[in-house]
Enzyme design. Structure first.
Site, PDB file in Angstrom:
ATOM      1  N   ASN A   9      45.968  46.040  38.368  1.00 53.19           N
ATOM      2  CA  ASN A   9      47.058  45.684  39.278  1.00 53.19           C
ATOM      3  C   ASN A   9      48.371  46.058  38.584  1.00 53.19           C
ATOM      4  OD1 ASN A   9      48.948  44.463  40.903  1.00 53.19           O
ATOM      5  ND2 ASN A   9      48.240  42.366  40.539  1.00 53.19           N
ATOM      6  N   TRP A  10      48.955  47.151  39.026  1.00 53.89           N
ATOM      7  CA  TRP A  10      50.178  47.635  38.364  1.00 53.89           C
ATOM      8  C   TRP A  10      51.411  46.819  38.766  1.00 53.89           C
ATOM      9  CZ3 TRP A  10      49.960  53.792  38.569  1.00 53.89           C
ATOM     10  CH2 TRP A  10      48.798  54.218  37.914  1.00 53.89           C
ATOM     11  N   LYS A  11      51.268  45.992  39.768  1.00 53.02           N
ATOM     12  CA  LYS A  11      52.393  45.180  40.276  1.00 53.02           C
ATOM     13  C   LYS A  11      53.604  46.084  40.576  1.00 53.02           C
ATOM     14  CE  LYS A  11      50.425  41.216  37.988  1.00 53.02           C
ATOM     15  NZ  LYS A  11      50.587  39.897  37.384  1.00 53.02           N
ATOM     16  N   HIS A  95      47.133  37.424  46.187  1.00 55.59           N
ATOM     17  CA  HIS A  95      47.511  37.284  44.783  1.00 55.59           C
ATOM     18  C   HIS A  95      48.460  36.098  44.634  1.00 55.59           C
ATOM     19  CE1 HIS A  95      49.337  38.068  40.892  1.00 55.59           C
ATOM     20  NE2 HIS A  95      48.245  38.760  40.618  1.00 55.59           N
ATOM     21  N   GLU A  97      51.087  35.701  43.049  1.00 56.90           N
ATOM     22  CA  GLU A  97      52.514  36.039  43.186  1.00 56.90           C
ATOM     23  C   GLU A  97      52.896  36.157  44.663  1.00 56.90           C
ATOM     24  OE1 GLU A  97      52.454  39.405  40.513  1.00 56.90           O
ATOM     25  OE2 GLU A  97      52.021  38.009  38.884  1.00 56.90           O
ATOM     26  N   GLU A 167      41.765  33.912  39.475  1.00 61.27           N
ATOM     27  CA  GLU A 167      42.904  34.107  38.582  1.00 61.27           C
ATOM     28  C   GLU A 167      43.651  32.790  38.405  1.00 61.27           C
ATOM     29  OE1 GLU A 167      44.217  38.508  38.501  1.00 61.27           O
ATOM     30  OE2 GLU A 167      45.263  37.530  40.138  1.00 61.27           O
ATOM     31  N   GLY A 173      49.885  36.773  33.066  1.00 59.31           N
ATOM     32  CA  GLY A 173      51.083  37.276  32.408  1.00 59.31           C
ATOM     33  C   GLY A 173      51.594  36.375  31.297  1.00 59.31           C
ATOM     34  N   SER A 213      45.585  37.629  31.930  1.00 63.37           N
ATOM     35  CA  SER A 213      45.701  38.042  30.528  1.00 63.37           C
ATOM     36  C   SER A 213      44.422  38.684  29.964  1.00 63.37           C
ATOM     37  CB  SER A 213      46.160  36.885  29.648  1.00 63.37           C
ATOM     38  OG  SER A 213      47.455  36.452  30.046  1.00 63.37           O
ATOM     39  N   GLY A 234      46.296  42.921  34.882  1.00 59.77           N
ATOM     40  CA  GLY A 234      47.700  43.211  35.149  1.00 59.77           C
ATOM     41  C   GLY A 234      48.300  44.025  34.013  1.00 59.77           C
ATOM     42  N   GLY A 235      48.999  43.335  33.110  1.00 61.18           N
ATOM     43  CA  GLY A 235      49.745  43.993  32.032  1.00 61.18           C
ATOM     44  C   GLY A 235      48.962  45.062  31.282  1.00 61.18           C
TER      45      GLY A 235
HETATM   46  P1  PGA Z   1      47.882  39.811  33.768  1.00 58.53           P
HETATM   47  O1  PGA Z   1      47.909  39.810  35.370  1.00 58.53           O
HETATM   48  O2  PGA Z   1      46.637  40.564  33.357  1.00 58.53           O
HETATM   49  O3  PGA Z   1      49.134  40.507  33.348  1.00 58.53           O
HETATM   50  O4  PGA Z   1      47.820  38.390  33.332  1.00 58.53           O
HETATM   51  C1  PGA Z   1      46.734  39.653  36.125  1.00 58.53           C
HETATM   52  C2  PGA Z   1      47.064  39.650  37.595  1.00 58.53           C
HETATM   53  O5  PGA Z   1      48.104  39.102  37.970  1.00 58.53           O
HETATM   54  O6  PGA Z   1      46.300  40.193  38.428  1.00 58.53           O
END
Ligand code: PGA
Length: 250
Positions: A9-11, A95, A97, A167, A173, A213, A234-235
């Site tokens: 997930n590149w956000k 998600h 977010e 998640e 994050g 994470s 994500g990251g």
């Molecule tokens: P993260 O994000 O790996 O940076 O914690 C995961 C996500 O939000 O899908």
């Protein structure tokens, strides 16, 4: 056998040039392995460009969100058909977010899942508790409630086309991961909910990814757990080296 899936997930990261460079680096290091699917979910505006880059590589394309309506006066939104038209096979829905920052409710997410399924996109349906809920001992109850609400009215053949991502919001994050045992317990709890709704055979067939994470150091331990079928990253999906290492989990 459940499908093993690693999704990135590149956000809201990567301009067109950066996205093309990252896709190029992924391609250079990626060897297709039919036992594990790799999906990248870049921002919507670069999907079309990445489609031609990734064609034939086995790396699939996903979106990070979509609108539930077919078309119409929804300024700024994209539909399921538009995503299919740009080569998407998957879409992340619900998600945390989107829930926290953009007011997405379980009811909206349920509509989006249905719209994605109609368009033959694989929904990566995200659920998970916030820290206060975990501290209050409510992690399972909250997550189970999200699963039930999100899957309202979704039948057996459709759930088999869905992927669920657990998640925990406190692990996204933050560098703080659920321990493999904590994550596995929650995945088992989600599978129990699926079992109650759809029965054991179906519940055992749905892939449940862990997100929060995930990185090149902890992936092996997480995926070794019986109920963890992959990861939503994500990251660590923003660097080819770490994402490729995650795809190549042992
Ligand atoms: P993260 O994000 O790996 O940076 O914690 C995961 C996500 O939000 O899908």
């Amino acid at each position: 056998m459940r499908k093993r899936i690693i999704a990135g997930n590149w956000k809201m990261n990567m301009t067109l040039l950066q996205a093309e460079a990252l896709a190029g680096a992924l391609l250079a290091g990626y060897t297709h392995n039919s036992a594990r699917e790799a999906v990248v979910c870049p921002p919507a505006v670069v999907l079309a460009a990445l489609r031609s880059r990734l064609a034939g590589s086995g790396i699939q394309l996903g979106a990070q969100n979509m609108h539930e309506a077919e078309s119409g006066a929804y300024t700024g939104e994209v539909s399921a058909a538009m995503l299919v038209g740009t080569g998407c096979t998957h879409v992340i829905l619900g998600h945390s977010e989107r829930r926290a920052l953009f007011g997405e409710t379980d009811a909206i997410i349920n509509k989006k899942i249905k719209a994605a399924l109609l368009a033959r996109l694989v929904p990566i349906f995200c659920v998970g508790e916030v820290l206060a809920e975990r501290k209050a001992g409510r992690a399972e109850e909250v997550t189970a409630g999200q699963v039930r609400a999100g899957l309202q009215g979704i039948g057996t053949s459709d759930i088999l086309a869905c992927v669920i991502a657990y998640e925990p919001v406190w692990a996204i994050g933050t560098g703080e991961t659920a321990t493999p045992a904590q994550a596995d317990d929650m995945h088992a709890a989600i599978r129990r909910v699926l079992n109650q709704i759809y029965g054991e055979v179906v519940a055992d067939s749905v892939s449940i990814l862990y997100g929060g994470s995930v990185n090149d150091k902890n992936i092996d331990e997480l995926i070794a757990r019986p109920n963890i079928d992959g990861a939503l990253v994500g990251g660590a999906s923003l660097k080819a080296e770490s994402f490729l290492r995650i795809i190549n989990y042992r």
